[in-house]
Design a protein around this motif. Sequence first.
Motif, PDB file in Angstrom:
ATOM      1  N   PHE A 116      -4.694  -2.298   0.564  1.00 19.36           N
ATOM      2  CA  PHE A 116      -4.724  -1.073  -0.481  1.00 19.36           C
ATOM      3  C   PHE A 116      -6.117  -0.394  -0.654  1.00 19.36           C
ATOM      4  N   GLY A 117      -7.415  -1.380  -0.094  1.00 17.75           N
ATOM      5  CA  GLY A 117      -8.605  -0.793  -0.046  1.00 17.75           C
ATOM      6  C   GLY A 117      -9.088  -0.611  -1.428  1.00 17.75           C
ATOM      7  N   GLN A 118     -10.326  -0.025  -1.627  1.00 16.63           N
ATOM      8  CA  GLN A 118     -11.193  -0.192  -2.687  1.00 16.63           C
ATOM      9  C   GLN A 118     -10.954   0.846  -3.664  1.00 16.63           C
ATOM     10  N   THR A 119      -9.979   1.895  -3.268  1.00 18.11           N
ATOM     11  CA  THR A 119      -9.738   3.147  -4.264  1.00 18.11           C
ATOM     12  C   THR A 119      -8.627   2.686  -5.271  1.00 18.11           C
ATOM     13  N   ALA A 120      -7.537   1.916  -4.973  1.00 10.11           N
ATOM     14  CA  ALA A 120      -6.832   1.443  -5.861  1.00 10.11           C
ATOM     15  C   ALA A 120      -7.146   1.279  -7.269  1.00 10.11           C
ATOM     16  N   ALA A 121      -6.670   1.820  -8.268  1.00  8.00           N
ATOM     17  CA  ALA A 121      -7.017   1.448  -9.667  1.00  8.00           C
ATOM     18  C   ALA A 121      -6.170  -0.174 -10.047  1.00  8.00           C
ATOM     19  N   LEU A 122      -6.637  -1.033 -10.402  1.00  4.36           N
ATOM     20  CA  LEU A 122      -6.115  -2.233 -10.634  1.00  4.36           C
ATOM     21  C   LEU A 122      -5.897  -2.680 -11.874  1.00  4.36           C
ATOM     22  N   ALA A 123      -4.908  -3.328 -12.266  1.00  2.00           N
ATOM     23  CA  ALA A 123      -5.004  -3.870 -13.880  1.00  2.00           C
ATOM     24  C   ALA A 123      -4.646  -5.479 -13.316  1.00  2.00           C
ATOM     25  N   VAL A 124      -4.985  -6.275 -14.444  1.00  2.67           N
ATOM     26  CA  VAL A 124      -4.802  -7.599 -14.336  1.00  2.67           C
ATOM     27  C   VAL A 124      -4.555  -8.155 -15.864  1.00  2.67           C
ATOM     28  N   GLN A 125      -3.941  -9.183 -15.974  1.00  2.00           N
ATOM     29  CA  GLN A 125      -3.607  -9.934 -17.223  1.00  2.00           C
ATOM     30  C   GLN A 125      -5.167 -10.357 -17.585  1.00  2.00           C
ATOM     31  N   ASN A 126      -5.193 -10.646 -19.035  1.00  2.00           N
ATOM     32  CA  ASN A 126      -6.342 -11.407 -19.421  1.00  2.00           C
ATOM     33  C   ASN A 126      -6.175 -12.305 -20.396  1.00  2.00           C
ATOM     34  N   PRO A 127      -5.974 -13.463 -20.158  1.00  2.00           N
ATOM     35  CA  PRO A 127      -6.784 -14.297 -19.007  1.00  2.00           C
ATOM     36  C   PRO A 127      -5.571 -14.136 -17.845  1.00  2.00           C
ATOM     37  N   THR A 128      -6.266 -14.295 -16.724  1.00  2.00           N
ATOM     38  CA  THR A 128      -5.748 -14.289 -15.316  1.00  2.00           C
ATOM     39  C   THR A 128      -6.262 -15.296 -14.512  1.00  2.00           C
ATOM     40  N   SER A 145      -8.726  -3.016 -14.809  1.00  2.00           N
ATOM     41  CA  SER A 145      -8.350  -2.863 -16.161  1.00  2.00           C
ATOM     42  C   SER A 145      -8.187  -4.409 -16.432  1.00  2.00           C
ATOM     43  N   TYR A 146      -8.272  -4.787 -17.791  1.00  2.00           N
ATOM     44  CA  TYR A 146      -8.165  -6.251 -18.149  1.00  2.00           C
ATOM     45  C   TYR A 146      -7.009  -6.085 -19.481  1.00  2.00           C
ATOM     46  N   LEU A 147      -5.775  -6.632 -19.475  1.00  2.00           N
ATOM     47  CA  LEU A 147      -4.725  -6.345 -20.407  1.00  2.00           C
ATOM     48  C   LEU A 147      -4.541  -7.644 -21.189  1.00  2.00           C
ATOM     49  N   PRO A 148      -5.480  -7.673 -22.315  1.00  2.00           N
ATOM     50  CA  PRO A 148      -5.028  -8.718 -23.278  1.00  2.00           C
ATOM     51  C   PRO A 148      -3.510  -9.406 -23.251  1.00  2.00           C
ATOM     52  N   CYS A 149      -3.588 -10.574 -22.997  1.00  2.00           N
ATOM     53  CA  CYS A 149      -2.281 -11.434 -23.085  1.00  2.00           C
ATOM     54  C   CYS A 149      -2.492 -12.510 -23.834  1.00  2.00           C
ATOM     55  N   THR A 150      -2.234 -12.715 -25.168  1.00  2.00           N
ATOM     56  CA  THR A 150      -2.498 -13.683 -26.018  1.00  2.00           C
ATOM     57  C   THR A 150      -1.175 -13.871 -26.894  1.00  2.00           C
ATOM     58  N   PRO A 151      -1.157 -15.027 -27.617  1.00  2.00           N
ATOM     59  CA  PRO A 151      -0.221 -15.553 -28.663  1.00  2.00           C
ATOM     60  C   PRO A 151       0.461 -14.485 -29.480  1.00  2.00           C
ATOM     61  N   GLU A 152      -0.403 -13.353 -29.973  1.00  2.00           N
ATOM     62  CA  GLU A 152       0.137 -12.293 -30.786  1.00  2.00           C
ATOM     63  C   GLU A 152       0.964 -11.500 -29.980  1.00  2.00           C
ATOM     64  N   ASN A 153       0.682 -11.090 -28.852  1.00  2.00           N
ATOM     65  CA  ASN A 153       1.886 -10.212 -27.997  1.00  2.00           C
ATOM     66  C   ASN A 153       2.582 -11.322 -27.049  1.00  2.00           C
ATOM     67  N   ILE A 360     -12.301 -19.655 -20.535  1.00  2.00           N
ATOM     68  CA  ILE A 360     -13.255 -18.314 -20.296  1.00  2.00           C
ATOM     69  C   ILE A 360     -13.205 -18.211 -18.902  1.00  2.00           C
ATOM     70  N   GLY A 361     -13.030 -19.131 -18.172  1.00  2.00           N
ATOM     71  CA  GLY A 361     -13.052 -18.955 -16.560  1.00  2.00           C
ATOM     72  C   GLY A 361     -11.770 -18.145 -16.150  1.00  2.00           C
ATOM     73  N   PHE A 362     -10.933 -18.072 -17.014  1.00  2.00           N
ATOM     74  CA  PHE A 362      -9.780 -16.899 -16.435  1.00  2.00           C
ATOM     75  C   PHE A 362      -9.924 -15.744 -17.391  1.00  2.00           C
ATOM     76  N   GLN A 365     -10.073 -13.462 -23.040  1.00  2.22           N
ATOM     77  CA  GLN A 365      -9.245 -13.941 -23.855  1.00  2.22           C
ATOM     78  C   GLN A 365      -9.037 -15.449 -23.718  1.00  2.22           C
ATOM     79  N   GLY A 366      -9.735 -15.862 -22.908  1.00  5.50           N
ATOM     80  CA  GLY A 366      -9.538 -17.382 -22.812  1.00  5.50           C
ATOM     81  C   GLY A 366     -10.630 -18.209 -23.528  1.00  5.50           C
ATOM     82  N   GLU A 367     -11.305 -17.600 -24.191  1.00  6.14           N
ATOM     83  CA  GLU A 367     -12.394 -18.031 -25.088  1.00  6.14           C
ATOM     84  C   GLU A 367     -11.793 -18.910 -26.170  1.00  6.14           C
ATOM     85  N   GLY A 368     -12.078 -20.150 -26.295  1.00  8.22           N
ATOM     86  CA  GLY A 368     -11.616 -21.054 -27.328  1.00  8.22           C
ATOM     87  C   GLY A 368     -10.293 -21.776 -26.968  1.00  8.22           C
ATOM     88  N   TYR A 369      -9.894 -21.927 -25.576  1.00  6.90           N
ATOM     89  CA  TYR A 369      -8.920 -22.268 -24.897  1.00  6.90           C
ATOM     90  C   TYR A 369      -9.432 -23.384 -23.914  1.00  6.90           C
TER      91      TYR A 369
END
Length: 396
Positions: A116-128, A145-153, A360-362, A365-369
């Motif tokens: 896909f090369g370097q121009t594709a806009a990416l999104a990943v889960q946070n943590p990932t 883009s980093y999409l928060p994935c937490t117990p709340e959602n 936090i390595g992921f 949103q991984g802080e505290g886990y």
Amino acid sequence: MVKRNPHFLNLSESYLFPEVMRRVRHYQQNHPEVELLSLSIGDTSEPLTRSATLGLLNQAEKLGTREGYKGYGLEQGEFLLREKITEVFYPNLIDPDEIFVSDGAKCDIGRLQLLFGQTAALAVQNPTYPVYVDTSTVVGNRSISYLPCTPENGFFPDLSKLADVDLLYLCSPNNPTGSVITKPQLQDLVSWAQSKKAFIIFDAAYSGFIQDPTLPRTIYEIPGADEVAIEVSSFSKLIGFTGVRLGWTIIPKKLRFENGHPVHKDYTRFVTTFFNGASVIAQAGGLAALSLEGLEEMRQMLAFYLENASLIRQELQRQNLTVYGGDNAPYLWVKCASKPSWDLFQTLLEKTGIIATPGIGFGSQGEGYLRFSSFGSRPHILKALERIRTAWPQDW
Ligand code: PLP
């Protein structure tokens, strides 16, 4: 003088697990008497299944004979294996020609970045799983883009916040949270991708761990997913092939770039140029592992790791911790005291000799886990449980 690839400047100095091991080595140098127990990296511990072992052996023997010797195989993988993968994991969902057998899911994720090369806009889960981000960074992609994935959602990203994304990376069952995307959620994702003309890269490396029959094991269970999704998967955790190396990627023929060009065509061109096919020995092992007998052995191995997960969860819950995952995934995502997770990692190491992975390595949103892996022999896991029972930090 050769100039350094400038994109490496945007990578953290080391990948997460070498950093974990660097800190562990430092601790061990000062405390050589402590027997350390790792519940950290997701590496398998149990011996290969009998069917897989025989498949590997037979193929190796054949290669040692004049009649049985063969050199390069098909870049896309042996047809019999692709047919079997279709029959076992994607009956009536995809065609064997849409499967590209490989040396593992991690390598395929890297290849997809080059596709896909370097121009594709990416999104990943946070943590990932960090590999999606690091491989895209190496090819020079800065739009992530980093999409928060937490117990709340419910560990599921808010799709309304997903603007201008070309590629959405999703992992289910999830590393690190152990959560699994439900069928209605996957339906929403496919509809989102259709409406935005985006692609989903669906990482199903842990799909074998899904026990709940209502949970989707592949994105192609959703009608229309073959127009918007690529799926990456692996034999690593299914049959302990982390060292043997075998995986696959599905590029449906209906998947098209904006100009109508089939992605399948470019990926075929790509793998025939960058890759000469997975080891024929590994492929024979994978094929044998998908025989009726092999599948039963695989089921037993996955059940064994899930039992480990259940034992770890029970013990952590006895410490009054909130534990996610582990039912349909080999990972437990554990909320600890509100401290930086590298501190949690260090304290746990010092008090119990247990190595966990700092959340936090992921991602932020991984802080505290802490992430606990259920891969390990039973005596190893039981020893770790005893340490959790007797030495768990009291103020967590
Ligand atoms: N995808 C995820 C989410 C993983 O956690 C891992 C390995 O831990 C992989 C892919 C890599 O799999 P493989 O061993 O096939 O490269």
